[in-house]
Write a protein that holds these residues in place. Structure first.
Motif, PDB file in Angstrom:
ATOM      1  N   UNK A 127      -3.197  14.280   1.520  1.00 49.34           N
ATOM      2  CA  UNK A 127      -2.102  13.373   1.817  1.00 49.34           C
ATOM      3  C   UNK A 127      -2.517  12.344   2.851  1.00 49.34           C
ATOM      4  N   UNK A 128      -3.264  12.790   3.875  1.00 51.01           N
ATOM      5  CA  UNK A 128      -3.726  11.886   4.913  1.00 51.01           C
ATOM      6  C   UNK A 128      -4.608  10.794   4.322  1.00 51.01           C
ATOM      7  N   UNK A 129      -5.403  11.127   3.309  1.00 54.79           N
ATOM      8  CA  UNK A 129      -6.270  10.160   2.642  1.00 54.79           C
ATOM      9  C   UNK A 129      -5.438   9.090   1.949  1.00 54.79           C
ATOM     10  N   UNK A 130      -4.370   9.481   1.301  1.00 58.29           N
ATOM     11  CA  UNK A 130      -3.501   8.528   0.602  1.00 58.29           C
ATOM     12  C   UNK A 130      -2.780   7.600   1.570  1.00 58.29           C
ATOM     13  N   UNK A 131      -2.337   8.129   2.679  1.00 58.20           N
ATOM     14  CA  UNK A 131      -1.636   7.305   3.666  1.00 58.20           C
ATOM     15  C   UNK A 131      -2.593   6.272   4.249  1.00 58.20           C
ATOM     16  N   UNK A 132      -3.790   6.671   4.545  1.00 62.41           N
ATOM     17  CA  UNK A 132      -4.792   5.748   5.091  1.00 62.41           C
ATOM     18  C   UNK A 132      -5.086   4.632   4.095  1.00 62.41           C
ATOM     19  N   UNK A 133      -5.264   4.966   2.827  1.00 62.46           N
ATOM     20  CA  UNK A 133      -5.522   3.965   1.783  1.00 62.46           C
ATOM     21  C   UNK A 133      -4.330   3.020   1.639  1.00 62.46           C
ATOM     22  N   UNK A 134      -3.133   3.583   1.675  1.00 61.33           N
ATOM     23  CA  UNK A 134      -1.925   2.770   1.538  1.00 61.33           C
ATOM     24  C   UNK A 134      -1.774   1.804   2.710  1.00 61.33           C
ATOM     25  N   UNK A 135      -2.070   2.268   3.922  1.00 64.62           N
ATOM     26  CA  UNK A 135      -1.978   1.395   5.093  1.00 64.62           C
ATOM     27  C   UNK A 135      -3.021   0.280   5.040  1.00 64.62           C
ATOM     28  N   UNK A 136      -4.243   0.588   4.590  1.00 64.67           N
ATOM     29  CA  UNK A 136      -5.280  -0.430   4.460  1.00 64.67           C
ATOM     30  C   UNK A 136      -4.887  -1.466   3.404  1.00 64.67           C
ATOM     31  N   UNK A 137      -4.384  -0.990   2.272  1.00 65.70           N
ATOM     32  CA  UNK A 137      -3.956  -1.907   1.218  1.00 65.70           C
ATOM     33  C   UNK A 137      -2.816  -2.803   1.707  1.00 65.70           C
ATOM     34  N   UNK A 138      -1.889  -2.215   2.449  1.00 64.79           N
ATOM     35  CA  UNK A 138      -0.777  -2.988   3.003  1.00 64.79           C
ATOM     36  C   UNK A 138      -1.283  -4.064   3.952  1.00 64.79           C
ATOM     37  N   UNK A 139      -2.235  -3.714   4.815  1.00 62.82           N
ATOM     38  CA  UNK A 139      -2.796  -4.672   5.757  1.00 62.82           C
ATOM     39  C   UNK A 139      -3.542  -5.790   5.029  1.00 62.82           C
ATOM     40  N   UNK A 140      -4.328  -5.447   4.008  1.00 64.36           N
ATOM     41  CA  UNK A 140      -5.053  -6.457   3.234  1.00 64.36           C
ATOM     42  C   UNK A 140      -4.067  -7.395   2.535  1.00 64.36           C
ATOM     43  N   UNK A 141      -3.039  -6.842   1.912  1.00 64.26           N
ATOM     44  CA  UNK A 141      -2.027  -7.663   1.221  1.00 64.26           C
ATOM     45  C   UNK A 141      -1.275  -8.552   2.205  1.00 64.26           C
ATOM     46  N   UNK A 142      -0.958  -8.015   3.373  1.00 59.90           N
ATOM     47  CA  UNK A 142      -0.256  -8.788   4.394  1.00 59.90           C
ATOM     48  C   UNK A 142      -1.089  -9.992   4.813  1.00 59.90           C
ATOM     49  N   UNK A 143      -2.352  -9.780   5.099  1.00 58.97           N
ATOM     50  CA  UNK A 143      -3.234 -10.876   5.507  1.00 58.97           C
ATOM     51  C   UNK A 143      -3.411 -11.878   4.365  1.00 58.97           C
ATOM     52  N   UNK A 144      -3.646 -11.365   3.152  1.00 63.45           N
ATOM     53  CA  UNK A 144      -3.892 -12.252   2.027  1.00 63.45           C
ATOM     54  C   UNK A 144      -2.668 -13.097   1.682  1.00 63.45           C
ATOM     55  N   UNK A 145      -1.514 -12.437   1.483  1.00 67.28           N
ATOM     56  CA  UNK A 145      -0.342 -13.173   0.999  1.00 67.28           C
ATOM     57  C   UNK A 145       0.371 -13.984   2.080  1.00 67.28           C
ATOM     58  N   UNK A 146       0.270 -13.583   3.331  1.00 68.47           N
ATOM     59  CA  UNK A 146       0.931 -14.375   4.357  1.00 68.47           C
ATOM     60  C   UNK A 146      -0.019 -15.367   5.010  1.00 68.47           C
ATOM     61  N   UNK A 147      -1.297 -15.241   4.767  1.00 66.74           N
ATOM     62  CA  UNK A 147      -2.252 -16.161   5.360  1.00 66.74           C
ATOM     63  C   UNK A 147      -3.050 -16.935   4.342  1.00 66.74           C
TER      64      UNK A 147
END
Length: 187
Positions: free
Chosen positions: A1-21
């Protein structure tokens, strides 16, 4: 579960930077290359500024009418009605528009009315009507303004815009530009 949360947080951060910047800056940069720099196409006539690429309400009989708008021509909130073609509310609205059009254009029959004059576009702000949409209104406009029908039809012909790049869409007429040119003609 910890692995999935880490991946989800990284994906969220990448999407945030990409789509808002990155994506936002790319769209802004492309907008700077077109006329109007992303602020729309405007013209000035008689000291008044008009947006050519946004539909506007023309309801007086002396003007060519625009395509109906589901958002009352409010550019801040474009959108369609989201009513399906068989929805009773939509059908009643279209029927009311047909009756209103026939009332103001007694020389026109119901089958002659093009659909773009009684249905709104997907965005609700379409500044164009079909060539047939203008031609079917020519008699009314000419009569009210005391103009020759032939001269009104020639004006319509001069304002026909070809399809995008000659292949996308159909011939069309910008209603604002047609009506501004109409105001310059003396009856």
């Amino acid at each position: 579960m910890k692995t999935n949360i880490t991946k989800a947080l990284r994906l969220t951060l990448v999407c945030l930077v990409f789509f808002s910047g990155v994506y936002t800056m790319a769209v802004w940069a492309v907008a700077q290359l077109v006329p109007g720099q992303g602020k729309g196409f405007t013209i000035e006539e008689n000291g008044k500024k008009y947006h050519v690429n946004v539909g506007q309400a023309f309801t007086q009989d002396k003007y060519f009418w625009s395509r109906p708008s589901a958002v009352d021509y409010n550019a801040a909130g474009s959108g369609g009605s989201n009513l399906g073609p068989s929805n009773p509310e939509h059908l009643a609205e279209v029927q009311a528009r047909i009756e209103h059009f026939l009332e103001h254009n007694p020389d026109v029959t119901k089958p002659e009315i093009p659909s773009d004059l009684v249905t709104s576009s997907g965005g609700g702000l379409d500044p164009h009507i079909s060539v047939q949409g203008a031609k079917v209104q020519a008699q009314r406009v000419a009569k009210i303004r005391g103009l020759n029908l032939e001269s009104v039809n020639k004006l319509i012909d001069r304002h026909i815009e070809p399809p995008l790049w000659g292949i996308f869409g159909t011939k069309r007429i910008n209603v604002l530009q047609l009506n501004l040119a109409l105001d310059k003609i003396k009856g």
